[in-house]
Motif scaffolding. Structure first.
Motif, PDB file in Angstrom:
ATOM      1  N   GLU A   1     116.656   8.439  33.867  1.00  0.00           N
ATOM      2  CA  GLU A   1     117.324   8.573  32.564  1.00  0.00           C
ATOM      3  C   GLU A   1     118.641   7.804  32.526  1.00  0.00           C
ATOM      4  O   GLU A   1     119.008   7.217  31.503  1.00  0.00           O
ATOM      5  N   LEU A   2     119.346   7.770  33.654  1.00  0.00           N
ATOM      6  CA  LEU A   2     120.630   7.069  33.739  1.00  0.00           C
ATOM      7  C   LEU A   2     120.472   5.571  33.999  1.00  0.00           C
ATOM      8  O   LEU A   2     121.460   4.838  34.054  1.00  0.00           O
ATOM      9  N   GLY A   3     119.238   5.111  34.169  1.00  0.00           N
ATOM     10  CA  GLY A   3     118.996   3.693  34.405  1.00  0.00           C
ATOM     11  C   GLY A   3     119.350   3.238  35.805  1.00  0.00           C
ATOM     12  O   GLY A   3     119.639   2.062  36.028  1.00  0.00           O
ATOM     13  N   LEU A   4     119.290   4.147  36.772  1.00  0.00           N
ATOM     14  CA  LEU A   4     119.695   3.819  38.135  1.00  0.00           C
ATOM     15  C   LEU A   4     118.554   3.315  39.001  1.00  0.00           C
ATOM     16  O   LEU A   4     118.791   2.656  40.009  1.00  0.00           O
ATOM     17  N   ILE A   5     117.338   3.600  38.622  1.00  0.00           N
ATOM     18  CA  ILE A   5     116.198   3.270  39.484  1.00  0.00           C
ATOM     19  C   ILE A   5     115.913   1.775  39.490  1.00  0.00           C
ATOM     20  O   ILE A   5     115.734   1.171  40.547  1.00  0.00           O
ATOM     21  N   ASN A   6     115.877   1.168  38.338  1.00  0.00           N
ATOM     22  CA  ASN A   6     115.486  -0.243  38.247  1.00  0.00           C
ATOM     23  C   ASN A   6     116.630  -1.150  37.845  1.00  0.00           C
ATOM     24  O   ASN A   6     116.425  -2.136  37.183  1.00  0.00           O
ATOM     25  N   GLY A   7     117.820  -0.870  38.262  1.00  0.00           N
ATOM     26  CA  GLY A   7     118.861  -1.796  37.876  1.00  0.00           C
ATOM     27  C   GLY A   7     120.262  -1.290  38.089  1.00  0.00           C
ATOM     28  O   GLY A   7     121.209  -2.009  37.865  1.00  0.00           O
ATOM     29  N   GLY A   8     120.396  -0.049  38.513  1.00  0.00           N
ATOM     30  CA  GLY A   8     121.735   0.439  38.765  1.00  0.00           C
ATOM     31  C   GLY A   8     122.348  -0.247  39.971  1.00  0.00           C
ATOM     32  O   GLY A   8     121.722  -0.369  41.014  1.00  0.00           O
ATOM     33  N   GLU A   9     123.544  -0.731  39.809  1.00  0.00           N
ATOM     34  CA  GLU A   9     124.263  -1.349  40.924  1.00  0.00           C
ATOM     35  C   GLU A   9     124.803  -0.253  41.832  1.00  0.00           C
ATOM     36  O   GLU A   9     125.054   0.866  41.386  1.00  0.00           O
ATOM     37  N   ASN A  10     125.016  -0.583  43.104  1.00  0.00           N
ATOM     38  CA  ASN A  10     125.463   0.412  44.073  1.00  0.00           C
ATOM     39  C   ASN A  10     126.741   1.119  43.646  1.00  0.00           C
ATOM     40  O   ASN A  10     126.866   2.329  43.832  1.00  0.00           O
ATOM     41  N   GLN A  11     127.702   0.397  43.074  1.00  0.00           N
ATOM     42  CA  GLN A  11     128.958   1.030  42.661  1.00  0.00           C
ATOM     43  C   GLN A  11     128.722   2.036  41.539  1.00  0.00           C
ATOM     44  O   GLN A  11     129.302   3.124  41.532  1.00  0.00           O
ATOM     45  N   ARG A  12     127.862   1.700  40.623  1.00  0.00           N
ATOM     46  CA  ARG A  12     127.538   2.634  39.531  1.00  0.00           C
ATOM     47  C   ARG A  12     126.774   3.835  40.067  1.00  0.00           C
ATOM     48  O   ARG A  12     127.007   4.972  39.647  1.00  0.00           O
ATOM     49  N   ILE A  13     125.853   3.600  40.991  1.00  0.00           N
ATOM     50  CA  ILE A  13     125.118   4.703  41.596  1.00  0.00           C
ATOM     51  C   ILE A  13     126.088   5.660  42.282  1.00  0.00           C
ATOM     52  O   ILE A  13     125.994   6.881  42.115  1.00  0.00           O
ATOM     53  N   LEU A  14     127.042   5.118  43.033  1.00  0.00           N
ATOM     54  CA  LEU A  14     128.052   5.964  43.679  1.00  0.00           C
ATOM     55  C   LEU A  14     128.839   6.782  42.668  1.00  0.00           C
ATOM     56  O   LEU A  14     129.079   7.977  42.874  1.00  0.00           O
ATOM     57  N   ASP A  15     129.251   6.142  41.585  1.00  0.00           N
ATOM     58  CA  ASP A  15     129.999   6.853  40.546  1.00  0.00           C
ATOM     59  C   ASP A  15     129.179   8.015  39.983  1.00  0.00           C
ATOM     60  O   ASP A  15     129.695   9.126  39.810  1.00  0.00           O
TER      61      ASP A  15
ATOM     62  N   ARG B   1     121.634   3.021  46.869  1.00  0.00           N
ATOM     63  CA  ARG B   1     120.291   2.968  46.283  1.00  0.00           C
ATOM     64  C   ARG B   1     119.271   3.683  47.170  1.00  0.00           C
ATOM     65  O   ARG B   1     118.424   4.424  46.688  1.00  0.00           O
ATOM     66  N   VAL B   2     119.350   3.478  48.488  1.00  0.00           N
ATOM     67  CA  VAL B   2     118.415   4.119  49.413  1.00  0.00           C
ATOM     68  C   VAL B   2     118.633   5.630  49.435  1.00  0.00           C
ATOM     69  O   VAL B   2     117.688   6.397  49.579  1.00  0.00           O
ATOM     70  N   ALA B   3     119.887   6.068  49.268  1.00  0.00           N
ATOM     71  CA  ALA B   3     120.218   7.494  49.299  1.00  0.00           C
ATOM     72  C   ALA B   3     120.084   8.168  47.939  1.00  0.00           C
ATOM     73  O   ALA B   3     120.379   9.350  47.796  1.00  0.00           O
ATOM     74  N   LEU B   4     119.627   7.438  46.947  1.00  0.00           N
ATOM     75  CA  LEU B   4     119.470   7.971  45.593  1.00  0.00           C
ATOM     76  C   LEU B   4     118.232   8.855  45.506  1.00  0.00           C
ATOM     77  O   LEU B   4     117.135   8.440  45.861  1.00  0.00           O
ATOM     78  N   ARG B   5     118.433  10.072  45.039  1.00  0.00           N
ATOM     79  CA  ARG B   5     117.313  10.971  44.822  1.00  0.00           C
ATOM     80  C   ARG B   5     116.733  10.652  43.446  1.00  0.00           C
ATOM     81  O   ARG B   5     117.398  10.800  42.429  1.00  0.00           O
ATOM     82  N   THR B   6     115.499  10.219  43.445  1.00  0.00           N
ATOM     83  CA  THR B   6     114.873   9.841  42.177  1.00  0.00           C
ATOM     84  C   THR B   6     113.999  10.958  41.625  1.00  0.00           C
ATOM     85  O   THR B   6     113.858  11.080  40.413  1.00  0.00           O
ATOM     86  N   ARG B   7     113.445  11.762  42.500  1.00  0.00           N
ATOM     87  CA  ARG B   7     112.578  12.855  42.065  1.00  0.00           C
ATOM     88  C   ARG B   7     113.428  14.076  41.740  1.00  0.00           C
ATOM     89  O   ARG B   7     114.288  14.468  42.511  1.00  0.00           O
ATOM     90  N   GLY B   8     113.178  14.683  40.591  1.00  0.00           N
ATOM     91  CA  GLY B   8     113.908  15.887  40.233  1.00  0.00           C
ATOM     92  C   GLY B   8     115.360  15.647  39.883  1.00  0.00           C
ATOM     93  O   GLY B   8     116.182  16.552  39.967  1.00  0.00           O
ATOM     94  N   SER B   9     115.689  14.430  39.499  1.00  0.00           N
ATOM     95  CA  SER B   9     117.065  14.119  39.113  1.00  0.00           C
ATOM     96  C   SER B   9     117.040  13.296  37.826  1.00  0.00           C
ATOM     97  O   SER B   9     115.979  12.937  37.327  1.00  0.00           O
ATOM     98  N   ARG B  10     118.211  12.964  37.345  1.00  0.00           N
ATOM     99  CA  ARG B  10     118.330  12.157  36.125  1.00  0.00           C
ATOM    100  C   ARG B  10     118.453  10.675  36.426  1.00  0.00           C
ATOM    101  O   ARG B  10     118.881   9.895  35.586  1.00  0.00           O
ATOM    102  N   ALA B  11     118.081  10.245  37.611  1.00  0.00           N
ATOM    103  CA  ALA B  11     118.262   8.850  38.015  1.00  0.00           C
ATOM    104  C   ALA B  11     117.599   7.884  37.048  1.00  0.00           C
ATOM    105  O   ALA B  11     118.196   6.871  36.660  1.00  0.00           O
TER     106      ALA B  11
ATOM    107  N   ASP C   1     132.790  14.015  47.076  1.00  0.00           N
ATOM    108  CA  ASP C   1     133.687  13.075  46.423  1.00  0.00           C
ATOM    109  C   ASP C   1     133.217  11.673  46.806  1.00  0.00           C
ATOM    110  O   ASP C   1     132.488  11.486  47.776  1.00  0.00           O
ATOM    111  N   ARG C   2     133.609  10.719  46.016  1.00  0.00           N
ATOM    112  CA  ARG C   2     133.102   9.354  46.167  1.00  0.00           C
ATOM    113  C   ARG C   2     133.408   8.784  47.557  1.00  0.00           C
ATOM    114  O   ARG C   2     132.570   8.144  48.173  1.00  0.00           O
ATOM    115  N   ALA C   3     134.615   9.034  48.043  1.00  0.00           N
ATOM    116  CA  ALA C   3     135.001   8.505  49.358  1.00  0.00           C
ATOM    117  C   ALA C   3     134.119   9.079  50.463  1.00  0.00           C
ATOM    118  O   ALA C   3     133.746   8.358  51.401  1.00  0.00           O
TER     119      ALA C   3
END
Length: 115
Positions: A68-82, A56-66, A40-42
């Motif tokens: 495709e979702l636009g999280l790698i080069n511009g996703g804000e931390n709050q959006r990444i968490l969501d 952003r540091v904890a974002l798995r970029t390999r083997g995920s949809r990161a 859960d988010r909390a």
């Protein structure tokens, strides 16, 4: 000592970290397969804070949809968490929590810091 691992049995690093925990004396281990029991988010916020990481540091970029979702080069931390709360595969693994702290155990030997 209590320890919790957020585990993915399909991941070699996660399996190796789990083995270290299982072999460590005096560990009362809880294993959470996060693909079956999503974060859960909390809890993500707490784990990242206690590990000293940003989403952003904890974002798995390999083997995920990161990407495709636009999280790698511009996703804000709050959006990444969501997005991580919606799709646990976006969270890098494995996370381990003990009374001594939280670590993203890549490589798996990092788990020794909190045992």
């Amino acid at each position: 000592m209590k320890a919790t691992i957020w585990h993915n049995p399909d991941c070699g690093t996660s399996r190796k970290t789990l083995a270290i925990l299982q072999e460590a004396p005096g560990i009362n281990l809880t294993v959470i397969e996060y693909k079956k029991v999503p974060f859960d988010r909390a809890k993500l916020v707490q784990l990242f804070r206690d590990a000293g990481l940003t989403p952003r540091v904890a974002l798995r970029t390999r083997g995920s949809r990161a990407e495709e979702l636009g999280l790698i080069n511009g996703g804000e931390n709050q959006r990444i968490l969501d997005e991580m709360a919606r799709d646990a595969i976006l969270v890098e693994r494995p996370f381990v929590e003990t009374e001594k702290g939280v670590r993203l155990c890549r490589p798996q030997e990092i788990v020794h810091e909190i045992l």
